[in-house]
Design an enzyme around this catalytic site. Structure first.
Site, PDB file in Angstrom:
ATOM      1  N   GLY A  21      58.161  91.241  71.173  1.00  0.00           N
ATOM      2  CA  GLY A  21      58.020  91.909  69.890  1.00  0.00           C
ATOM      3  C   GLY A  21      57.520  91.002  68.797  1.00  0.00           C
ATOM      4  CG  MET A  22      58.291  87.179  66.119  1.00  0.00           C
ATOM      5  SD  MET A  22      59.778  86.451  65.434  1.00  0.00           S
ATOM      6  CE  MET A  22      59.036  85.478  64.123  1.00  0.00           C
ATOM      7  CG  ASN A  24      51.953  87.964  72.876  1.00  0.00           C
ATOM      8  OD1 ASN A  24      52.867  88.779  72.960  1.00  0.00           O
ATOM      9  ND2 ASN A  24      50.802  88.240  72.293  1.00  0.00           N
ATOM     10  CG  ASP A 134      67.546  89.078  71.804  1.00  0.00           C
ATOM     11  OD1 ASP A 134      68.165  90.111  72.125  1.00  0.00           O
ATOM     12  OD2 ASP A 134      66.327  88.943  71.991  1.00  0.00           O
TER      13      ASP A 134
END
Length: 670
Positions: A21-22, A24, A134
């Site tokens: 999401g933020m 790669n 996370d």
């Protein structure tokens, strides 16, 4: 990011490893240190987001403190064309999610071993006050040897700003979300412990405890539903091991493990026979906001209340009759006065300074801090500057009062701002042992490069020259130095001196730096007609500067001497005139890292790393122990090799590609 692109002139992209999401993640090749690395590149749509960039860099810098065998190492933090990226250790294996899918059911001892490694890593992070936020199997890597490596420590903080609007990211994390995170409460170290309990649940059952069609429905189950029993799915699971899951995922923080070390101690003994027959763990504390049953109101209490109301109404009625019109104005004045006082009180509260919380200013620059403080009606106070290896020049290291402190509005907040990493004088290392200097500087973070060169005055292994000036101030971890190191005295191949005159031998020894010792073989008196009849060392022996050359002169008749002298002279003239200059053309084949073949076409070279080539020459002008040329190639490359050879001397060359000899030719005459 296309394969073959080189980040910051050093990291060549090989292939994509994953997308998030933020950021790669790519597999890349470090062209300087010659190793595979993982590069985490911030998404292009976040490149101009100052808050995301600031948190990305700040959290990444803090990760450099984490050195642990179960945590992925951070090698470098940099940017390319304005895009932030991290360079990390590349772990060849799979994530824990894939491992569970391929290997379930997993033996209980293996489960405990995996969790023990994960807990050790999180314990190290918590010791540095870093909360992962996370934790999930997708962020845990495991190699073929079963070694666990946790990644994305701290970066989840930056990612959390965007996860609520990116459904795929939230759905991937919400299964491991703690109840306090789902409610939007403060995240603590115990939030990581809850996620660890969910990971243990999945290791034992190959599934997550809560399912739902939306992220919100799953999040609600985390703080509303009881944790399912793993023993209902697999009755062979020891009760002690299930108790670890239940205690780690307790809804109430008081019931949950207070630290990762306590959970680690508990799971390490969960398979012990001493815990056979252990009862199922139950929480001891009630959940907050529990529904309470009120006691019924008694009939007497109702009757007493009715009687009191009647009496109060009667008294008010009688008192009202006694009031005279003359006293009514007193009541109105009192009401108006009370109203004025009330309004004044409200205004005083509204305009008086309120208590506010000091915002998190770490990693901001002065202008950003001023804006953040202004929003809280605070101002910047005293500013001090300090060297820091964590924060770039101009970034705020800390504030006083610290983040989260409660102060009155209009208060001043003092700042400590980084003026960059500390600089040190590099130092003069000429004449010192290269091995010792290399170890000393590499311990400080300096990148050290070596090049050898023959020297008649500097001992072998000692430094002749350095690329960084001795008095220059440098930042150790950002410095690369190249040392020219002595390979010892130049080696010389002796000629055949038979027939040389004494004067010719003296000139030859002086030119090469040899110590000459002359003996007369036929008489004690030497004459100009005597020539060399023997030598020690023998012809073609390799010697170096300072070695001794012994020759023996023999007597011959005058005519022979004259002829010998003339022959010697003509021989030297012939030798000198016979010096040959010529060149050879050699093609060096390129080898791609992605294939085992010895060559590669130029069309594929763009997607692979460069080859490093060294060439060695030996002739009248070059020494075979010295590097003649060093360069890199990305395709088959032709080079021209020059040779100068005198008399019967022969030349040779050797080509080394990435540390391996790929071509060598000796006895070159033309």
């Amino acid at each position: 990011m296309k394969s073959g692109y080189i980040l910051s002139g050093r990291y060549q992209i090989v292939q994509t490893l994953g997308e998030g999401g933020m950021a790669n993640v790519y597999l890349a090749y470090d062209l300087i240190l010659k190793r595979d690395v993982a590069v985490k590149l911030m998404r292009l749509d976040l490149r101009d987001n100052e808050a995301a960039i600031r948190r990305f860099r700040r959290e990444a810098i803090s990760l450099t403190e984490l050195v642990h065998p179960n945590i992925v190492n951070i090698y470098d933090i940099d940017e390319d064309n304005g895009t932030q990226f991290l360079v990390m250790e590349y772990v060849e294996g799979m994530d824990l999610k894939s491992y569970i899918a391929q290997n379930y059911p997993i033996g209980y001892e293996k489960v405990v071993n995996i969790m023990d490694q994960v807990l050790s890593a999180v314990e190290e992070a918590h010791a540095h006050d870093i909360i992962h936020r996370d934790l999930k199997p997708q962020n845990i890597l495991i190699n073929a040897d079963g070694q666990v490596k946790i990644t994305d420590f701290g970066i989840a903080l930056a990612a959390s700003e965007y996860s609520l609007t990116q459904t795929n990211t939230l759905m991937g994390s919400v299964h491991y979300l703690s109840p306090e995170q789902a409610r939007g409460s403060v995240v603590t170290k115990q939030s990581d412990i809850y996620s660890l309990g969910i990971i243990l649940f999945e290791l034992l059952t190959s599934r997550v405890p809560y399912q739902g069609e939306t992220a919100v429905s799953i999040a609600l189950k985390h703080f509303q539903n009881d944790m399912p029993s793993v023993r209902d799915i697999d009755s062979q699971i020891p009760q002690a091991l299930e108790n670890v899951v239940l205690k780690a995922t307790a809804k109430n923080l008081i019931d949950r493990y207070q630290s990762v070390s306590k959970m680690k101690d508990d799971i390490e003994t969960s398979l012990s026979y001493t815990r056979n027959g252990e009862k199922k763990w139950e929480p001891t504390n009630l959940v907050e906001d529990e529904t309470r049953i009120l006691e019924p109101i008694q009939e007497k209490q109702v009757k007493k209340a009715s009687d009191s109301d009647v009496m109060e109404k009667t008294l008010k009625k009688n008192a009202k009759k006694k009031w005279s019109k003359k006293k009514k104005w007193i009541v109105w004045i009192s009401i108006i006065g009370a109203l004025i006082l009330f309004i004044a009180f409200i205004v005083a509260i509204a305009v008086s300074p309120k208590n506010v919380s000091v915002p998190d200013l770490q990693g901001m620059n002065k202008a950003e801090a001023e804006t953040a403080l202004k929003a809280q009606k605070l101002t910047i106070g005293d500013i001090k500057y300090r060297s820091s290896s964590k924060y770039d020049s101009g970034q705020i290291i800390l504030s006083s009062p610290t983040q989260g402190s409660t102060v009155r509005q209009n208060s001043k907040v003092a700042l400590v701002i980084s003026n960059g990493p500390e600089k040190n004088v590099f130092g003069n290392y000429k004449g010192q042992s290269y091995a010792k200097v290399k170890q000393l500087l590499e311990n400080k973070g300096v990148t050290v490069i070596k090049e050898t060169r023959a020297s008649d005055s500097i001992a072998k292994g000692e430094i002749i020259k350095q690329s960084v000036a001795a008095k220059k101030k440098v930042i150790w971890k950002q410095t690369t130095v190249k040392f020219i190191v002595s390979s010892g005295a130049k080696v010389i191949t002796l000629r055949d001196l038979t027939g040389y005159t004494e004067k010719s031998v003296e000139d030859y020894a002086q030119e090469l730096g040899l110590v000459l010792n002359v003996e007369n073989g036929s008489s004690t008196d030497s004459s100009d007609s005597e020539l060399v009849i023997s030598q020690e060392p023998a012809a073609n022996t390799r010697v170096k500067v300072g070695d001794t050359l012994n020759v023996v002169l023999g007597s011959v008749d005058a005519s022979s001497a004259t002829n010998a002298t003339e022959s010697d002279s003509s021989s030297e003239d012939s030798e000198s005139s016979a010096a040959k200059n010529f060149s050879l053309n050699v093609t060096i084949p390129y080898q791609s890292l992605s294939t085992s073949s010895t060559s590669s076409t130029s069309s594929s070279s763009s997607s692979s790393a460069l080859n490093t080539v060294q060439i060695y020459l030996q002739d009248d002008n070059h020494n075979y122990s010295d590097v003649y040329q060093e360069f890199t190639i990305s395709s088959d490359t032709s080079v021209t090799l020059p040779f100068t050879l005198s008399g019967s001397d022969t030349g040779k060359y050797k080509i080394v590609r990435d540390g391996q000899v790929i071509a060598e030719k000796t006895n070159i005459t033309n």
